[in-house]
Scaffold this active site. Structure first.
Site, mmCIF file in Angstrom:
data_model
loop_
_atom_site.group_PDB
_atom_site.id
_atom_site.type_symbol
_atom_site.label_atom_id
_atom_site.label_comp_id
_atom_site.label_asym_id
_atom_site.label_seq_id
_atom_site.Cartn_x
_atom_site.Cartn_y
_atom_site.Cartn_z
ATOM 1 N N ASP A 241 25.102 -9.768 87.274
ATOM 2 C CA ASP A 241 24.640 -10.869 86.415
ATOM 3 C C ASP A 241 24.371 -12.116 87.268
ATOM 4 O OD1 ASP A 241 27.272 -11.393 86.996
ATOM 5 O OD2 ASP A 241 27.842 -11.966 84.953
ATOM 6 N N ASP B 241 26.320 -5.006 85.455
ATOM 7 C CA ASP B 241 27.283 -5.979 84.931
ATOM 8 C C ASP B 241 27.130 -6.107 83.420
ATOM 9 O OD1 ASP B 241 28.902 -6.930 86.957
ATOM 10 O OD2 ASP B 241 27.650 -8.673 87.420
ATOM 11 N N GLU C 126 36.946 -10.524 94.235
ATOM 12 C CA GLU C 126 36.086 -11.613 94.688
ATOM 13 C C GLU C 126 36.898 -12.854 95.053
ATOM 14 O OE1 GLU C 126 32.618 -12.342 92.302
ATOM 15 O OE2 GLU C 126 32.225 -14.275 93.221
HETATM 16 N N1 LIG Z 1 23.817 -16.334 95.599
HETATM 17 C C1 LIG Z 1 24.972 -15.979 95.021
HETATM 18 N N2 LIG Z 1 25.896 -15.342 95.748
HETATM 19 C C2 LIG Z 1 27.082 -14.973 95.199
HETATM 20 O O1 LIG Z 1 27.897 -14.363 95.912
HETATM 21 C C3 LIG Z 1 27.312 -15.260 93.825
HETATM 22 C C4 LIG Z 1 26.294 -15.901 93.103
HETATM 23 N N3 LIG Z 1 25.156 -16.267 93.712
HETATM 24 N N4 LIG Z 1 26.435 -16.164 91.776
HETATM 25 C C5 LIG Z 1 27.519 -15.571 91.055
HETATM 26 C C6 LIG Z 1 28.732 -15.584 91.859
HETATM 27 C C7 LIG Z 1 29.233 -16.987 92.145
HETATM 28 N N5 LIG Z 1 29.794 -16.813 93.445
HETATM 29 C C8 LIG Z 1 30.261 -17.838 94.263
HETATM 30 C C9 LIG Z 1 29.517 -18.980 94.441
HETATM 31 C C10 LIG Z 1 29.978 -19.975 95.282
HETATM 32 C C11 LIG Z 1 31.190 -19.835 95.939
HETATM 33 C C12 LIG Z 1 31.656 -20.922 96.834
HETATM 34 O O2 LIG Z 1 30.899 -21.803 97.171
HETATM 35 N N6 LIG Z 1 32.900 -20.873 97.285
HETATM 36 C C13 LIG Z 1 33.428 -21.839 98.232
HETATM 37 C C14 LIG Z 1 34.918 -21.670 98.336
HETATM 38 C C15 LIG Z 1 35.626 -22.732 97.562
HETATM 39 C C16 LIG Z 1 37.090 -22.774 97.894
HETATM 40 O O3 LIG Z 1 37.383 -23.074 99.055
HETATM 41 O O4 LIG Z 1 37.903 -22.502 96.998
HETATM 42 C C17 LIG Z 1 32.844 -21.562 99.611
HETATM 43 O O5 LIG Z 1 32.842 -22.494 100.429
HETATM 44 O O6 LIG Z 1 32.397 -20.435 99.879
HETATM 45 C C18 LIG Z 1 31.926 -18.682 95.737
HETATM 46 C C19 LIG Z 1 31.454 -17.681 94.917
HETATM 47 C C20 LIG Z 1 29.693 -15.463 93.874
HETATM 48 N N7 LIG Z 1 28.530 -14.982 93.193
HETATM 49 C C1 LIG Z 2 28.954 -10.724 93.258
HETATM 50 C C2 LIG Z 2 29.067 -9.470 92.465
HETATM 51 C C3 LIG Z 2 30.405 -8.821 92.565
HETATM 52 C C4 LIG Z 2 28.676 -9.705 91.027
HETATM 53 O O1 LIG Z 2 29.429 -9.583 90.088
HETATM 54 C C5 LIG Z 2 27.286 -10.117 90.774
HETATM 55 O O2 LIG Z 2 26.445 -10.053 91.685
HETATM 56 O O3 LIG Z 2 26.998 -10.509 89.640
HETATM 57 MG MG LIG Z 3 28.637 -10.382 88.284
#
Ligand SMILES: Nc1nc(=O)c2c([nH]1)NC[C@@H]1CN(c3ccc(C(=O)N[C@@H](CCC(=O)O)C(=O)O)cc3)CN21
Ligand SMILES: CC(C)C(=O)C(=O)O
Ligand SMILES: [Mg+2]
Length: 278
Positions: free
Chosen positions: A43, A82, A181
């Site tokens: 998704d 999803d 995740e």
């Molecule tokens: N382009 C994309 N990649 C993804 O992996 C992804 C999506 N979109 N959309 C749905 C979810 C959202 N996701 C995400 C999006 C951002 C972070 C993020 O920026 N995390 C921070 C960590 C924050 C912390 O330290 O707690 C990072 O710096 O990576 C993590 C998961 C994973 N999934």
């Molecule tokens: C990042 C993966 C695990 C997911 O749920 C998605 O792509 O929507």
């Molecule tokens: Mg998903």
């Protein structure tokens, strides 16, 4: 095509399971040709393909539409779709009807749901009804509003223990696979060791049974910044931008289309053009 039991066997034999998302016909075709073990119609398509700022806006219609396109591009690859926001919470009946639509209308092999707690009963109902379920714990993006952002989960001992218990509940409910995740690598290792079903990590370190990343992230395709856990293996943004700019400049400079890209009329037919008058 790999089956749920093949994934179980891969875990036992320490053969890493490689999962990649795909959202349409070309991405699915290329993922299959490259040889990924399993495709996830995530998704996340709401964010990387449709331009929403979270996955909460994604609907059953979106998942069916994209799932069908992915199946047409990858008929020989195991496909997980999803279940979107709120499609597996209202009642067991709604969950079963939505799961059925995703499997029957797209031809996918399995569905994925986020969370444990109230969701566990839905995992059990889907599995009992014959729909394989992949669970998803840790950072569950459909709960971004409740979690307060995309943050690492299970950092405290208490939160980690809760996640271990949740993982066991998902396995007991019949889940055949578990996505973890954004959790500390030590926690992902502990969960992977305590379950018999394979774990698939994303931001979960190297000791899960498999790995998943988003298609557009590994190819740097349409995305501007990557989460810390993602890795760029090529840069399509640069290639695509270059290609489009070259096309624009050739049309403007009148160097495209040239004769090799044009259709010709025969000389004798040219004589008859305008009724022979010219
Ligand atoms: N382009 C994309 N990649 C993804 O992996 C992804 C999506 N979109 N959309 C749905 C979810 C959202 N996701 C995400 C999006 C951002 C972070 C993020 O920026 N995390 C921070 C960590 C924050 C912390 O330290 O707690 C990072 O710096 O990576 C993590 C998961 C994973 N999934
Ligand atoms: C990042 C993966 C695990 C997911 O749920 C998605 O792509 O929507
Ligand atoms: Mg998903």
């Amino acid at each position: 095509m790999r089956t749920t039991t093949d994934f179980q066997k891969m875990k036992q034999e320490h053969d890493k399971i490689v999962m990649l998302t795909a959202y349409d016909f070309p991405s699915a075709k290329l993922a299959e040709q490259a040889g990924v073990d399993v495709i996830l119609v995530g998704d996340s398509l709401g964010m990387v393909v449709l331009g929403y700022d979270s996955t909460v806006s994604v609907t059953m219609e979106d998942m069916v539409h994209h799932g069908k396109a992915v199946k047409r591009g990858a008929i020989d690859t195991h496909i997980i779709v999803d279940m979107p926001f709120m499609s597996y919470h209202l009642s067991i009946k709604d969950t079963l009807l939505n799961g059925t639509r995703l499997i029957q209308e797209t031809g996918a092999n399995a569905v994925k749901v986020e969370g444990a707690d109230e969701v566990v009963a839905h995992i059990k109902a889907l599995t009992r009804a014959g729909i394989p379920v992949c669970a998803h714990l840790g950072l569950t993006p459909q709960s971004v509003g409740v979690l307060g952002g995309y943050k690492v989960q299970g950092k405290s001992a208490a939160a980690a223990n809760k996640l271990i218990e949740d993982a066991k509940k998902c396995e007991e409910a019949g889940a055949f696979m578990l996505v973890l995740e954004c959790v500390p690598k030590q926690l992902a290792k502990a969960i992977s060791q305590s379950l018999s079903i394979p774990t698939i990590g994303i931001g979960a370190g190297a000791e899960t049974d498999g790995q998943v990343l988003v298609y557009h992230d590994i190819l740097m395709y349409g995305v501007e910044r990557l989460p810390k856990f993602a890795k760029q293996y090529t840069n399509l943004n640069v290639e695509i931008q270059k290609g489009i700019e070259h096309y624009i400049s050739e049309v403007k400079q009148k160097s495209f289309p040239s004769d090799p890209h044009s259709f010709m009329m025969k000389e004798e037919e040219m004589l008859g053009l305008y009724g022979g008058k010219k």
